[in-house]
Design a protein around this motif. Structure first.
Motif, PDB file in Angstrom:
ATOM      1  N   ASP A 143       1.200  -1.691  -0.052  1.00  0.00           N
ATOM      2  CA  ASP A 143      -0.049   0.107  -0.259  1.00  0.00           C
ATOM      3  C   ASP A 143       1.092   0.942  -0.370  1.00  0.00           C
ATOM      4  O   ASP A 143       0.728   2.369  -0.838  1.00  0.00           O
ATOM      5  CB  ASP A 143      -1.204   0.219   1.031  1.00  0.00           C
ATOM      6  CG  ASP A 143      -2.129  -1.514   1.169  1.00  0.00           C
ATOM      7  OD1 ASP A 143      -2.215  -1.890   0.157  1.00  0.00           O
ATOM      8  OD2 ASP A 143      -2.935  -1.223   2.128  1.00  0.00           O
ATOM      9  N   GLU A 180      -9.349   1.696  -3.702  1.00  0.00           N
ATOM     10  CA  GLU A 180      -9.672   1.948  -2.865  1.00  0.00           C
ATOM     11  C   GLU A 180     -10.461   0.351  -2.381  1.00  0.00           C
ATOM     12  O   GLU A 180     -11.032   1.177  -1.454  1.00  0.00           O
ATOM     13  CB  GLU A 180     -10.324   3.587  -3.152  1.00  0.00           C
ATOM     14  CG  GLU A 180      -9.164   4.426  -3.384  1.00  0.00           C
ATOM     15  CD  GLU A 180     -10.429   5.794  -4.249  1.00  0.00           C
ATOM     16  OE1 GLU A 180     -11.261   5.352  -4.465  1.00  0.00           O
ATOM     17  OE2 GLU A 180      -9.852   7.171  -3.802  1.00  0.00           O
ATOM     18  N   VAL A 183      -9.104  -1.410  -0.081  1.00  0.00           N
ATOM     19  CA  VAL A 183      -8.745  -0.538   1.612  1.00  0.00           C
ATOM     20  C   VAL A 183     -10.047  -1.066   2.002  1.00  0.00           C
ATOM     21  O   VAL A 183     -10.552  -1.883   3.388  1.00  0.00           O
ATOM     22  CB  VAL A 183      -8.253   0.481   1.505  1.00  0.00           C
ATOM     23  CG1 VAL A 183      -8.717   0.772   2.514  1.00  0.00           C
ATOM     24  CG2 VAL A 183      -6.529   0.402   0.295  1.00  0.00           C
TER      25      VAL A 183
END
Length: 260
Positions: A143, A180, A183
């Motif tokens: 990340d 996104e 996550v």
């Protein structure tokens, strides 16, 4: 008799067999303006290249077909020519094959993942890393690496990067949407949320990165030709509906690559 621009061969216009309208056109063979003389009376046979139907039409398509429609209307409604417009649709093409295969494989994958789990998140993570490496030319292993890359390129609309790759912004946005979603999926799992809606949200948001990853593994398993034809038929229908919305007259005859 008129000679071509390099004087290599003569060009002779047809003999008019119908009262002339005074319409003049640019002759690309002679590089000059000449009278427009149909070969058969008032009948004009016009071939127009149609779309390659693998996705939605865009503003470039609209400009092209609206422009030709204006010319056609002038010829039909003002000069009273009998125009027979033939348009060929490319319904067999590498882009169509790849897009149809991608769509089919993603749909197959969606049907198999009924709940959000660690394996699905790992799949999308692997697809994300592969996509970033292949489409953006970056090696991202975690990340933090992606966040550093985002800090460098901003919103993905850097003029230099777009100049080097006209699809850079679309690819960057696809990767960012997948990141996104990953996550968010991890957070859902941490909170004990593993519903069908949760996994659906992950797969839908990551479709553009998931499709080439699945294709790299399972492309050879897709053999039903109806998958490709159905995609082409869908976007052909969508294209002509767009033309109707723009009030562009439809061609008199439609031909398709698959018919030859």
């Amino acid at each position: 008799m008129t000679f071509t621009s390099n004087n290599s061969s003569p060009w002779t216009p047809p003999e008019p067999s119908h009262p002339q309208t005074g319409l003049r056109v640019y002759n690309s063979l002679t590089k000059s303006e000449v009278s427009f003389v149909p070969r058969e009376g008032n009948y004009v046979s016009w071939y127009a290249c149609g779309p390659t139907v693998y996705d939605a039409a865009h503003i470039g398509h609209a400009r092209n077909y609206v422009s030709f429609d204006i010319i056609r209307r002038i010829m039909e409604d003002y000069f009273n020519y009998d125009v027979n417009l033939v348009m060929n649709v490319t319904d067999i093409d590498d882009k169509i094959i790849v897009r149809a295969r991608h769509k089919h494989l993603v749909n197959e994958y969606r049907s198999q993942v009924t709940n959000l789990d660690a394996k699905t998140v790992q799949d999308v993570e692997a697809a994300f890393h592969a996509f970033v490496g292949a489409r953006l030319g970056e090696t991202i292993t975690n990340d933090a690496g992606w966040k550093l890359y985002v800090a460098k390129v901003g919103d993905g609309k850097n003029p230099e990067m777009v100049a080097a790759d006209e699809k850079f912004t679309l690819r960057f946005e696809a990767a960012q949407a997948a990141f996104e979603a990953i996550v968010s999926a991890r957070q859902s799992l941490a909170e004990g949320k593993s519903s069908k809606d949760a996994v659906e949200a992950l797969v839908v948001a990551s479709e553009d990165v998931l499709a080439p990853w699945l294709d790299a593994q399972f492309a050879t398993t897709v053999k039903d030709h109806r998958i490709f034809r159905d995609l082409a038929a869908y976007w052909e229908k969508d294209f002509f509906e767009d033309l109707d919305s723009l009030q562009v007259r439809r061609p008199n005859i439609i031909t398709r690559v698959s018919e030859f």
